[in-house]
Design a protein around this motif. Structure first.
Motif, PDB file in Angstrom:
ATOM      1  N   LEU A  83     -18.158 -40.148  55.720  1.00  0.00           N
ATOM      2  CA  LEU A  83     -17.453 -40.979  54.765  1.00  0.00           C
ATOM      3  C   LEU A  83     -16.353 -41.755  55.452  1.00  0.00           C
ATOM      4  O   LEU A  83     -15.918 -41.417  56.551  1.00  0.00           O
ATOM      5  N   MET A  84     -15.928 -42.793  54.788  1.00  0.00           N
ATOM      6  CA  MET A  84     -14.774 -43.547  55.242  1.00  0.00           C
ATOM      7  C   MET A  84     -13.849 -43.769  54.055  1.00  0.00           C
ATOM      8  O   MET A  84     -14.302 -43.878  52.916  1.00  0.00           O
ATOM      9  N   ARG A  85     -12.571 -43.818  54.342  1.00  0.00           N
ATOM     10  CA  ARG A  85     -11.552 -43.974  53.312  1.00  0.00           C
ATOM     11  C   ARG A  85     -10.538 -45.024  53.722  1.00  0.00           C
ATOM     12  O   ARG A  85     -10.300 -45.256  54.907  1.00  0.00           O
ATOM     13  N   TRP A  86      -9.949 -45.606  52.720  1.00  0.00           N
ATOM     14  CA  TRP A  86      -8.751 -46.397  52.901  1.00  0.00           C
ATOM     15  C   TRP A  86      -7.574 -45.651  52.289  1.00  0.00           C
ATOM     16  O   TRP A  86      -7.628 -45.247  51.127  1.00  0.00           O
ATOM     17  N   TYR A  87      -6.536 -45.470  53.080  1.00  0.00           N
ATOM     18  CA  TYR A  87      -5.261 -44.948  52.629  1.00  0.00           C
ATOM     19  C   TYR A  87      -4.233 -46.064  52.685  1.00  0.00           C
ATOM     20  O   TYR A  87      -4.429 -47.084  53.349  1.00  0.00           O
ATOM     21  N   ARG A  88      -3.137 -45.831  52.004  1.00  0.00           N
ATOM     22  CA  ARG A  88      -2.022 -46.754  52.139  1.00  0.00           C
ATOM     23  C   ARG A  88      -0.710 -45.979  52.091  1.00  0.00           C
ATOM     24  O   ARG A  88      -0.623 -44.911  51.498  1.00  0.00           O
ATOM     25  N   GLN A  89       0.279 -46.541  52.739  1.00  0.00           N
ATOM     26  CA  GLN A  89       1.588 -45.932  52.765  1.00  0.00           C
ATOM     27  C   GLN A  89       2.648 -47.018  52.704  1.00  0.00           C
ATOM     28  O   GLN A  89       2.720 -47.873  53.581  1.00  0.00           O
ATOM     29  N   ALA A  90       3.448 -46.969  51.667  1.00  0.00           N
ATOM     30  CA  ALA A  90       4.556 -47.881  51.502  1.00  0.00           C
ATOM     31  C   ALA A  90       5.825 -47.216  52.022  1.00  0.00           C
ATOM     32  O   ALA A  90       5.915 -45.988  52.067  1.00  0.00           O
ATOM     33  N   PRO A  91       6.818 -48.002  52.413  1.00  0.00           N
ATOM     34  CA  PRO A  91       8.067 -47.424  52.910  1.00  0.00           C
ATOM     35  C   PRO A  91       8.678 -46.444  51.915  1.00  0.00           C
ATOM     36  O   PRO A  91       8.807 -46.744  50.728  1.00  0.00           O
ATOM     37  N   GLY A  92       9.038 -45.275  52.413  1.00  0.00           N
ATOM     38  CA  GLY A  92       9.656 -44.266  51.577  1.00  0.00           C
ATOM     39  C   GLY A  92       8.723 -43.525  50.655  1.00  0.00           C
ATOM     40  O   GLY A  92       9.181 -42.726  49.828  1.00  0.00           O
ATOM     41  N   LYS A  93       7.430 -43.771  50.778  1.00  0.00           N
ATOM     42  CA  LYS A  93       6.468 -43.114  49.910  1.00  0.00           C
ATOM     43  C   LYS A  93       5.436 -42.353  50.724  1.00  0.00           C
ATOM     44  O   LYS A  93       5.226 -42.611  51.908  1.00  0.00           O
ATOM     45  N   PRO A 125       2.438 -56.712  43.591  1.00  0.00           N
ATOM     46  CA  PRO A 125       3.470 -56.328  44.561  1.00  0.00           C
ATOM     47  C   PRO A 125       3.450 -54.851  44.911  1.00  0.00           C
ATOM     48  O   PRO A 125       3.731 -54.490  46.061  1.00  0.00           O
ATOM     49  N   GLU A 126       3.108 -54.007  43.970  1.00  0.00           N
ATOM     50  CA  GLU A 126       3.053 -52.583  44.239  1.00  0.00           C
ATOM     51  C   GLU A 126       1.903 -52.177  45.150  1.00  0.00           C
ATOM     52  O   GLU A 126       1.820 -51.022  45.573  1.00  0.00           O
ATOM     53  N   ASP A 127       1.013 -53.108  45.464  1.00  0.00           N
ATOM     54  CA  ASP A 127      -0.029 -52.852  46.446  1.00  0.00           C
ATOM     55  C   ASP A 127       0.479 -53.010  47.873  1.00  0.00           C
ATOM     56  O   ASP A 127      -0.252 -52.694  48.823  1.00  0.00           O
ATOM     57  N   THR A 128       1.677 -53.505  48.029  1.00  0.00           N
ATOM     58  CA  THR A 128       2.243 -53.704  49.357  1.00  0.00           C
ATOM     59  C   THR A 128       2.351 -52.374  50.093  1.00  0.00           C
ATOM     60  O   THR A 128       2.950 -51.420  49.595  1.00  0.00           O
ATOM     61  N   ALA A 129       1.772 -52.313  51.282  1.00  0.00           N
ATOM     62  CA  ALA A 129       1.762 -51.087  52.067  1.00  0.00           C
ATOM     63  C   ALA A 129       1.042 -51.344  53.378  1.00  0.00           C
ATOM     64  O   ALA A 129       0.411 -52.386  53.561  1.00  0.00           O
ATOM     65  N   VAL A 130       1.164 -50.387  54.271  1.00  0.00           N
ATOM     66  CA  VAL A 130       0.289 -50.341  55.422  1.00  0.00           C
ATOM     67  C   VAL A 130      -0.991 -49.644  54.993  1.00  0.00           C
ATOM     68  O   VAL A 130      -0.954 -48.536  54.458  1.00  0.00           O
ATOM     69  N   TYR A 131      -2.094 -50.301  55.213  1.00  0.00           N
ATOM     70  CA  TYR A 131      -3.390 -49.745  54.850  1.00  0.00           C
ATOM     71  C   TYR A 131      -4.040 -49.171  56.092  1.00  0.00           C
ATOM     72  O   TYR A 131      -4.155 -49.842  57.121  1.00  0.00           O
ATOM     73  N   LEU A 132      -4.463 -47.921  55.993  1.00  0.00           N
ATOM     74  CA  LEU A 132      -5.026 -47.202  57.121  1.00  0.00           C
ATOM     75  C   LEU A 132      -6.451 -46.784  56.833  1.00  0.00           C
ATOM     76  O   LEU A 132      -6.756 -46.295  55.743  1.00  0.00           O
ATOM     77  N   CYS A 133      -7.274 -46.958  57.815  1.00  0.00           N
ATOM     78  CA  CYS A 133      -8.665 -46.567  57.725  1.00  0.00           C
ATOM     79  C   CYS A 133      -8.837 -45.142  58.237  1.00  0.00           C
ATOM     80  O   CYS A 133      -8.238 -44.758  59.247  1.00  0.00           O
ATOM     81  N   ASN A 134      -9.637 -44.380  57.546  1.00  0.00           N
ATOM     82  CA  ASN A 134      -9.916 -43.002  57.912  1.00  0.00           C
ATOM     83  C   ASN A 134     -11.414 -42.770  57.870  1.00  0.00           C
ATOM     84  O   ASN A 134     -12.098 -43.272  56.981  1.00  0.00           O
ATOM     85  N   ALA A 135     -11.911 -42.009  58.832  1.00  0.00           N
ATOM     86  CA  ALA A 135     -13.329 -41.694  58.871  1.00  0.00           C
ATOM     87  C   ALA A 135     -13.527 -40.223  59.165  1.00  0.00           C
ATOM     88  O   ALA A 135     -12.809 -39.636  59.980  1.00  0.00           O
ATOM     89  N   VAL A 136     -14.488 -39.639  58.505  1.00  0.00           N
ATOM     90  CA  VAL A 136     -14.925 -38.283  58.787  1.00  0.00           C
ATOM     91  C   VAL A 136     -16.305 -38.397  59.398  1.00  0.00           C
ATOM     92  O   VAL A 136     -17.224 -38.932  58.763  1.00  0.00           O
ATOM     93  N   LEU A 137     -16.446 -37.898  60.628  1.00  0.00           N
ATOM     94  CA  LEU A 137     -17.685 -38.119  61.345  1.00  0.00           C
ATOM     95  C   LEU A 137     -17.912 -37.061  62.403  1.00  0.00           C
ATOM     96  O   LEU A 137     -17.016 -36.296  62.758  1.00  0.00           O
ATOM     97  N   ASP A 138     -19.133 -37.022  62.898  1.00  0.00           N
ATOM     98  CA  ASP A 138     -19.509 -36.193  64.032  1.00  0.00           C
ATOM     99  C   ASP A 138     -19.700 -37.071  65.247  1.00  0.00           C
ATOM    100  O   ASP A 138     -20.282 -38.153  65.168  1.00  0.00           O
ATOM    101  N   THR A 139     -19.233 -36.579  66.386  1.00  0.00           N
ATOM    102  CA  THR A 139     -19.446 -37.280  67.644  1.00  0.00           C
ATOM    103  C   THR A 139     -20.594 -36.690  68.440  1.00  0.00           C
ATOM    104  O   THR A 139     -21.031 -37.279  69.411  1.00  0.00           O
ATOM    105  N   GLY A 140     -21.062 -35.533  68.030  1.00  0.00           N
ATOM    106  CA  GLY A 140     -22.087 -34.834  68.774  1.00  0.00           C
ATOM    107  C   GLY A 140     -21.552 -33.860  69.791  1.00  0.00           C
ATOM    108  O   GLY A 140     -22.329 -33.145  70.424  1.00  0.00           O
ATOM    109  N   SER A 141     -20.243 -33.803  69.941  1.00  0.00           N
ATOM    110  CA  SER A 141     -19.611 -32.920  70.917  1.00  0.00           C
ATOM    111  C   SER A 141     -18.756 -31.841  70.273  1.00  0.00           C
ATOM    112  O   SER A 141     -17.914 -31.242  70.928  1.00  0.00           O
ATOM    113  N   GLY A 142     -18.942 -31.610  68.992  1.00  0.00           N
ATOM    114  CA  GLY A 142     -18.175 -30.600  68.311  1.00  0.00           C
ATOM    115  C   GLY A 142     -18.280 -30.746  66.811  1.00  0.00           C
ATOM    116  O   GLY A 142     -19.082 -31.535  66.310  1.00  0.00           O
ATOM    117  N   PRO A 143     -17.441 -29.994  66.093  1.00  0.00           N
ATOM    118  CA  PRO A 143     -17.472 -30.093  64.632  1.00  0.00           C
ATOM    119  C   PRO A 143     -16.967 -31.446  64.157  1.00  0.00           C
ATOM    120  O   PRO A 143     -16.324 -32.186  64.910  1.00  0.00           O
TER     121      PRO A 143
END
Length: 120
Positions: A33-43, A87-105
């Motif tokens: 899966l992949m996700r988008w997170y966001r983080q605003a200052p102070g939150k 305006p409340e959407d203002t934030a740093v948006y970060l991409c996150n992925a859950v995956l296997d590389t084949g070299s571990g869990p």
């Protein structure tokens, strides 16, 4: 090593649109899966949208109906189409992925983030 690279952030007026992209690269054997997170200052960082490799999506209630997450499985790239931005959407948006590389869990990987600023 796996790397995630976000792009597409910027400054937009309220009501405008942006499309974020995040490409996962490296030795990826399975992408769960992949996700988008966001983080605003102070939150706290919070999840915005999630998509599984099978195409199942989830959104936080505040963006549902305005944002659309999609995944190009062939390119291991996730997108976030953001419409009717507030305006409340203002934030740093970060991409996150859950995956296997084949070299571990399965592991959790993060991008550097891209700034989204919604302001008049």
């Amino acid at each position: 090593q796996v790397q995630l690279a976000e792009s597409g952030g910027g400054l937009v007026q309220p009501g405008g649109s942006l499309r974020l992209s995040c490409a996962a690269s490296g030795s990826i054997s399975s992408l769960y899966l992949m996700r988008w997170y966001r983080q605003a200052p102070g939150k706290q960082r919070s999840v915005v949208a999630t998509i599984t490799s099978g195409g199942i999506t989830n959104y936080v209630g505040t963006v549902e109906g305005r944002f659309t997450i999609s995944l190009d499985n062939a390119k291991n790239t996730v997108f976030l189409q953001m419409n009717s931005l507030k305006p409340e959407d203002t934030a740093v948006y970060l991409c996150n992925a859950v995956l296997d590389t084949g070299s571990g869990p399965r592991g959790d990987y993060w991008g550097q983030g891209t700034q989204v600023t919604v302001s008049s």
